[in-house]
Design a protein around this motif. Structure first.
Motif, PDB file in Angstrom:
ATOM      1  N   GLY A 525       0.775  -1.228   0.000  1.00  0.00           N
ATOM      2  CA  GLY A 525       0.000   0.000   0.000  1.00  0.00           C
ATOM      3  C   GLY A 525       0.804   1.274   0.000  1.00  0.00           C
ATOM      4  O   GLY A 525       0.248   2.362   0.199  1.00  0.00           O
ATOM      5  N   THR A 526       2.099   1.192  -0.234  1.00  0.00           N
ATOM      6  CA  THR A 526       2.951   2.375  -0.247  1.00  0.00           C
ATOM      7  C   THR A 526       4.164   2.101  -1.119  1.00  0.00           C
ATOM      8  O   THR A 526       4.516   0.940  -1.367  1.00  0.00           O
ATOM      9  N   ALA A 527       4.784   3.188  -1.580  1.00  0.00           N
ATOM     10  CA  ALA A 527       6.017   3.081  -2.344  1.00  0.00           C
ATOM     11  C   ALA A 527       7.245   3.328  -1.490  1.00  0.00           C
ATOM     12  O   ALA A 527       8.360   3.301  -2.002  1.00  0.00           O
ATOM     13  N   ASP A 528       7.051   3.557  -0.196  1.00  0.00           N
ATOM     14  CA  ASP A 528       8.152   3.822   0.725  1.00  0.00           C
ATOM     15  C   ASP A 528       8.501   2.532   1.462  1.00  0.00           C
ATOM     16  O   ASP A 528       7.649   1.900   2.096  1.00  0.00           O
ATOM     17  N   HIS A 529       9.770   2.163   1.399  1.00  0.00           N
ATOM     18  CA  HIS A 529      10.222   0.923   2.036  1.00  0.00           C
ATOM     19  C   HIS A 529      10.034   0.962   3.544  1.00  0.00           C
ATOM     20  O   HIS A 529       9.666  -0.049   4.165  1.00  0.00           O
ATOM     21  N   SER A 530      10.257   2.112   4.167  1.00  0.00           N
ATOM     22  CA  SER A 530      10.206   2.211   5.628  1.00  0.00           C
ATOM     23  C   SER A 530       8.789   2.244   6.180  1.00  0.00           C
ATOM     24  O   SER A 530       8.611   2.077   7.388  1.00  0.00           O
ATOM     25  N   LEU A 531       7.780   2.460   5.339  1.00  0.00           N
ATOM     26  CA  LEU A 531       6.398   2.578   5.798  1.00  0.00           C
ATOM     27  C   LEU A 531       5.559   1.347   5.495  1.00  0.00           C
ATOM     28  O   LEU A 531       4.334   1.397   5.632  1.00  0.00           O
ATOM     29  N   THR A 532       6.184   0.257   5.104  1.00  0.00           N
ATOM     30  CA  THR A 532       5.414  -0.951   4.790  1.00  0.00           C
ATOM     31  C   THR A 532       4.713  -1.502   6.026  1.00  0.00           C
ATOM     32  O   THR A 532       3.581  -1.983   5.937  1.00  0.00           O
ATOM     33  N   ASN A 533       5.355  -1.455   7.186  1.00  0.00           N
ATOM     34  CA  ASN A 533       4.721  -1.955   8.409  1.00  0.00           C
ATOM     35  C   ASN A 533       3.539  -1.087   8.829  1.00  0.00           C
ATOM     36  O   ASN A 533       2.578  -1.589   9.416  1.00  0.00           O
ATOM     37  N   TRP A 534       3.603   0.210   8.529  1.00  0.00           N
ATOM     38  CA  TRP A 534       2.533   1.120   8.939  1.00  0.00           C
ATOM     39  C   TRP A 534       1.290   0.936   8.078  1.00  0.00           C
ATOM     40  O   TRP A 534       0.172   0.819   8.590  1.00  0.00           O
ATOM     41  N   PHE A 535       1.445   0.889   6.776  1.00  0.00           N
ATOM     42  CA  PHE A 535       0.285   0.806   5.895  1.00  0.00           C
ATOM     43  C   PHE A 535      -0.310  -0.599   5.848  1.00  0.00           C
ATOM     44  O   PHE A 535      -1.510  -0.750   5.609  1.00  0.00           O
ATOM     45  N   ALA A 536       0.496  -1.621   6.069  1.00  0.00           N
ATOM     46  CA  ALA A 536       0.002  -2.996   6.002  1.00  0.00           C
ATOM     47  C   ALA A 536      -0.283  -3.586   7.379  1.00  0.00           C
ATOM     48  O   ALA A 536      -0.460  -4.803   7.503  1.00  0.00           O
ATOM     49  N   ARG A 537      -0.360  -2.756   8.420  1.00  0.00           N
ATOM     50  CA  ARG A 537      -0.501  -3.263   9.789  1.00  0.00           C
ATOM     51  C   ARG A 537      -1.804  -4.032   9.988  1.00  0.00           C
ATOM     52  O   ARG A 537      -1.818  -5.070  10.668  1.00  0.00           O
ATOM     53  N   SER A 538      -2.886  -3.537   9.413  1.00  0.00           N
ATOM     54  CA  SER A 538      -4.168  -4.237   9.595  1.00  0.00           C
ATOM     55  C   SER A 538      -4.158  -5.589   8.893  1.00  0.00           C
ATOM     56  O   SER A 538      -4.698  -6.580   9.413  1.00  0.00           O
TER      57      SER A 538
END
Length: 581
Positions: A525-538
């Motif tokens: 859900g994101t193009a940022d490597h560092s934000l994968t845990n945040w956007f895919a948390r659910s």
């Protein structure tokens, strides 16, 4: 008199010959000088000489007219020669030519401006610094003062603090409202200044509704952001260099922010630090590096594991969280987003909160405490120390199977369920660690979530059980999206909603299947490597909850386990009597 006439006639022939231009003065003198006598011949001769003398300058003028025309020819030749020379050396002279051609304009700009162009790291001086020396002095003093401070104290000394904000997205423009702060009134910050009055009114209504309807349980729109106390300014990508300079100051403040985020996770998740290796072992392993010997290997674990690790690991499910490589520490996924985007999107804080709701143990290891070079060694030591009981019990049970008769079953080891969240480089470290320890962990692993990991399934081609686990239903891979989205291009992408394709299955090619196998690959859900845990948390917790439900259905209840233990205790004396007889 005849002789005198002859003498006067002789120079007549010489006068008629036009002299060269240099002898003009001599000719005039010869014409003026005459001997006595008033003859008409001499007067006519004198008139002719005077007329010729008068006509001589006109001839000179005609001769001198083309002389000014010869000068442009010479200048054009010099220009042509200079042009050919410049063409030969233009590659070397061009930088200097451009510099000196613009020298006058730069001087004017520097005279009009209050200060010259800064020559500091990052190209921007700190707020309030007029000279480069002031900038360097402030950065040195800040770094020196932060060496003896940590966490919230260090942030206060540097002039920063974290405040809870509410993020609302209206018409593709994000608005931030500060809801709680320390001794500072709420402040509304708008990131897009080019908004009409009507949209401003709509945003105000939306933000008011959001603040009224925001509950403590709804953390999707809340974000803990870094603020500068004196100016009451939120730190963003645009103004970061004005408050936090690049270089040593950035590293020092990032370290303090990480320590503060770890303190927040300790309070909300009831976590404690546990030391996994002594100073003597660190000095023996890292004798060449004094910095490594000063910092022992630690991990953030639940309080139940800190008090009694055996009982906690054997009775309740455990969540293992491992971060990627770099300068990030335990429970931190990105230093940059921790400073600019928020604490929730850059740390494991939302994951810890969800684990608390499910009564799960939490273990967050710190593989980067000794640097990237010793990351794998630190990971191995952390895992072998934390799960030492599992590895030893499995070895003892394997040995007891040879001695004890088949009629006597080994004692039950309890409910050992392990859930793993592995991000980036830690995925490769976890997969390589299981190559030698697969028999100790594979029976207990219930679910694994890889977020943009870089492991390789070909490492386990000789271990079929491990290879099957990495591509079975227990494992899932969340991949960074390649979709172009304006909301996800900037660092403020954590404030915007995820892409519509988040959590959807992605088609993989042969190269992907050769490296990762047939693992379920989904969009992060994101193009940022560092934000994968945040956007895919659910979606990560959906995967974990599915395995938790399956495990609860397969495992017997606690009452049945107690009855089975009582029956086994009754059977043991009977077996002993039979052996004695």
């Amino acid at each position: 008199m005849g002789e005198s006439k002859e003498s006067l006639v002789e120079p007549e022939s010489s006068i008629m010959i036009p002299p060269p231009p240099d002898e003009e003065d001599e000719k005039v003198e010869g014409v003026v000088v005459t001997t006595g006598g008033g003859d008409t011949d001499s007067s006519s001769e004198s008139q002719s000489t005077s007329s010729s003398a008068a006509a001589a300058p006109k001839k000179d003028d005609l001769k001198q007219e083309p002389q000014p025309q010869q000068q442009p020819q010479a200048t054009s030749q010099t220009k042509a020669s200079k042009k050919t020379i410049f063409q030969r050396i233009r590659h070397y002279v061009r930088p200097y030519y451009n510099y000196y051609s613009n020298y006058s304009t730069t001087q004017q700009d520097s005279s009009t401006s209050s200060s010259s162009k800064p020559r500091v790291i990052g190209g921007v001086r700190l707020r309030g610094c007029l000279t480069d020396e002031d900038h360097r002095t402030r950065t040195r003093s800040c770094v020196q003062a932060l060496k003896s401070l940590r966490g919230k104290e260090g942030l206060r000394m540097a002039g920063f603090e974290y405040r809870t904000t509410v993020n609302v997205v209206v018409n593709s423009s994000s608005t931030t409202i500060t809801t709680t702060s320390d001794n500072h009134p709420p402040r509304r910050q708008q990131q897009d200044n080019n908004v009409d009055c009507e949209t401003k009114r709509q945003e105000e209504k939306a933000t008011l509704d959001a603040t009224c309807s925001a509950d403590e349980d709804d953390d999707d729109h809340k974000m803990t952001r870094l603020f500068h106390i004196e100016s009451n300014t939120m730190i963003t990508q645009r103004n970061r260099k004005q408050f936090i300079a690049d270089g040593d100051m950035y590293d020092a403040i990032a370290r303090v922010c990480q320590e503060y985020a770890q303190d927040v996770m300790q309070q909300e998740g009831n976590l404690k630090w546990i030391t996994l290796s002594s100073d003597d072992e660190d000095e023996a392993n890292n004798s060449n590096n004094k910095k490594h010997a000063e910092e022992p290997i630690r991990a953030l674990v639940s309080a139940s594991i800190h008090e009694d690790s055996a009982a906690a690991l054997d009775t309740t499910p455990t969540l293992l969280i491992a971060t990627g490589k770099g300068k990030v520490r335990a429970g931190i996924f990105s230093r940059q987003h921790l400073l600019l985007s928020g604490m929730e999107c850059s740390t494991a804080l939302p994951i810890v909160r969800e684990a608390q709701k499910r009564n799960m143990n939490v273990i967050m290891i710190d593989p980067n405490i000794h640097g990237d070079r010793f990351g794998m060694a630190t990971f191995q030591k952390s895992m072998s120390t934390l799960f030492q009981r599992w590895e030893k019990d499995d070895e003892e049970n394997n040995d007891d199977d040879v001695v004890v008769s088949s009629n006597v079953s080994p004692p039950p080891l309890g409910k050992r369920d392990l859930f793993v969240l592995s991000h980036s480089q830690s995925g490769a470290q976890f997969a390589r660690y299981l190559l030698d320890k697969s028999k100790h962990y594979l029976p207990h692993i219930r679910a694994v979530a890889f977020t943009d990991s870089n492991h390789n399934i070909q490492w386990a081609r000789q271990d079929k059980e491990l290879q099957q686990l990495l591509q079975s239903e227990k494992s899932v891979y969340f991949k960074v999206s390649k979709e172009a989205s304006s909301s996800n291009d900037s660092l403020s992408s954590s404030l915007s909603p995820p892409l519509n394709s988040v959590g959807t299955e992605l088609e993989t090619d042969n190269h992907w299947q050769h490296r990762f196998g047939q693992i379920s690959t989904r969009c992060a859900g994101t193009a940022d490597h560092s934000l994968t845990n945040w956007f895919a948390r659910s979606h990560i917790w959906e995967h974990f909850d599915r395995q938790l439900l399956l495990q609860n259905q397969e495992t017997p209840s606690s009452e049945n386990v107690v009855l089975d233990k009582e029956e086994e205790e009754e059977d043991v004396p009977q077996q002993e009597k039979l052996l004695e007889s």
